[in-house]
Write an enzyme that holds these catalytic residues in place. Structure first.
Site, short mmCIF file in Angstrom:
data_model
loop_
_atom_site.label_atom_id
_atom_site.label_comp_id
_atom_site.label_asym_id
_atom_site.label_seq_id
_atom_site.Cartn_x
_atom_site.Cartn_y
_atom_site.Cartn_z
N LYS A 1 18.48 30.11 13.31
CA LYS A 1 17.13 29.55 13.38
C LYS A 1 16.89 28.80 14.69
O LYS A 1 15.78 28.81 15.22
CB LYS A 1 16.89 28.61 12.19
CG LYS A 1 16.81 29.32 10.84
CD LYS A 1 16.55 28.31 9.73
CE LYS A 1 16.31 28.98 8.38
NZ LYS A 1 17.53 29.53 7.78
N MET B 1 24.67 32.62 10.14
CA MET B 1 23.81 32.04 9.11
C MET B 1 22.66 31.27 9.79
O MET B 1 22.09 31.73 10.76
CB MET B 1 24.62 31.19 8.14
CG MET B 1 25.64 31.99 7.35
SD MET B 1 24.88 33.31 6.38
CE MET B 1 26.27 33.84 5.40
N SER B 2 22.34 30.07 9.30
CA SER B 2 21.13 29.40 9.78
C SER B 2 21.24 28.82 11.18
O SER B 2 20.23 28.33 11.71
CB SER B 2 20.70 28.32 8.80
OG SER B 2 20.15 28.91 7.64
N CYS B 3 22.40 28.86 11.80
CA CYS B 3 22.45 28.53 13.23
C CYS B 3 21.51 29.45 14.01
O CYS B 3 21.05 29.10 15.10
CB CYS B 3 23.87 28.68 13.77
SG CYS B 3 25.05 27.47 13.14
#
Length: 397
Positions: free
Chosen positions: A68, A64-66
């Site tokens: 980014k 997921m947003s890790c």
């Protein structure tokens, strides 16, 4: 629940607290901790429930947003080489981006989530499988008008950050963000990490367990109305659009098609061991490799939004403890405490979390496949025990 893996002497309590935190989790998880370049905790527990097999050291899952943060590291590496200036207009590297009042938006604005481009325009119709079309998505962002005046407010660019920062990487390096990560980060460090998973690695993926109850657009409208928000305000429509695409997105991102695509807002696939090693290589040398200089780390974790808040129509969503951003990284706050001030990293939907704390030489990654953390009501309960045990082990308190 029993945790498998290895720990150095003095970190046994971290392993035990991790196992205890997983006791009520029907899925699986991994925790890896580096200290001063040495791996001191490397443990896993639970099940890949979807495929009916244990979670192991070899299991990989979506971050997921890790993801980014890995894109941010790519931007910083190019900046270190003198190829990107944080305060230069994005249009210097991506000329088409200057359209519709965006000529003044800087790379720093993108990294700090203050560009006013938190979502795609409704008329672009970009959701679901359309997100796999990189050219369509980046052209839409280049051609759209910001949702608020850039630089005057900030709000998490949950969906668009990967395209914005990733297109800067592509324009400057000549490589897609997935290619850059493979060549410059994962390859040299020998990481099991991909943005764009090869077919031969698919069998290792533990799909995430989608929560049974998800916020619908109708519920979002009711919630926003109860908070006194103007549903016709343009930024509010953008937030509603993100809610509308959220439920479908959680199911879609579990597919082979989504794993193979390059969606750097959230489809990085890895294990905790690899993600922690990347952070360790950001704050020190690992296997002869250091990704970021000490000077870059200081810039990366400097708060960018202290004098700003959410755009006026979205202020009710910010709450008492809004996200804090450095350059592409989240900074600690009450519901994402990490190891306190000095930490920098990024959380991911459902409970993924990874960060570094340079003062203590610590780099951490926690990877899970149960979507238990809501991101609003407080820290993930699975983090609390091992975080406290880690602080005790290194004498941080």
């Amino acid at each position: 629940m029993r945790a498998e893996g290895t720990v150095d002497h003095g970190f046994e309590a971290v392993r035990d607290a991790f196992a205890e935190g997983q006791a009520n989790d029907e899925g699986g998880a991994q925790l890896c901790v580096y200290r001063h370049g040495r791996r001191v905790v490397d443990v896993w527990a639970g099940m890949d429930k979807v495929k009916g097999r244990p979670f192991t050291a070899d299991t990989i899952t979506i971050l997921m947003s890790c993801t980014k943060a890995v894109v941010a590291v790519s931007v910083h590496m190019l900046a270190q080489r003198g190829l990107i200036d944080y305060d230069a207009p994005v249009a210097r590297y991506w000329p088409e981006f200057a359209a519709k009042g965006k000529a003044g938006i800087t790379v720093r604005d993108i990294l700090a989530h203050r560009a006013g481009l938190m979502s795609f325009d409704e008329e672009d119709g970009i959701s679901g499988a359309a997100l796999f079309d990189w050219k369509r998505c980046t052209m839409a962002l280049a051609n759209m008008e910001p949702w608020w005046k850039p630089g005057t407010a900030y709000f998490y660019h949950a969906l668009t950050f990967g395209y914005l920062a990733g297109e800067i990487v592509r324009r400057v390096s000549g490589k897609t963000v997935g290619e850059f990560v493979a060549a410059e980060i994962a390859g040299p460090l020998k990481l099991d990490f991909w943005i764009g998973l090869p077919a031969e690695q698919e069998h290792r993926v533990a799909p995430h367990i989608v929560p049974p109850a998800q916020l619908t657009e109708e519920q979002g409208r009711a919630l926003f109305s109860s908070l006194g928000m103007d549903l016709n305000a343009r930024p509010v429509r953008a937030a509603l659009g993100l809610i509308a695409s959220g439920a479908d997105g959680l199911n879609l991102i579990n597919t082979r098609e989504a794993h193979a695509a390059q969606l750097p807002f959230g489809n990085g696939i890895a294990n905790a061991r690899s993600l922690a090693k990347m952070y360790a290589a950001c704050i020190g040398e690992i296997d002869g490799i250091r990704l970021l200089t000490a000077e870059t780390v200081e810039r990366a974790r400097e708060s960018q939004d202290e004098e700003l808040g959410a755009p006026a129509p979205l202020k009710p969503l910010a709450g008492p403890g809004p996200q804090r951003f450095g350059l592409g990284f989240e900074l600690p706050r009450a519901i994402e405490p990490m190891l306190g001030e000095g930490s920098f990293g990024h959380g991911g939907a459902g409970g993924r979390m990874a960060f570094a704390h340079p003062e203590s030489g610590i780099a951490v990654a926690y990877v899970c496949n149960s979507m238990l953390w809501d991101g609003f009501s407080g820290p993930d309960q699975r983090w609390l025990g091992w975080t406290k045990a880690l602080r005790d082990a290194i004498g941080l308190d």
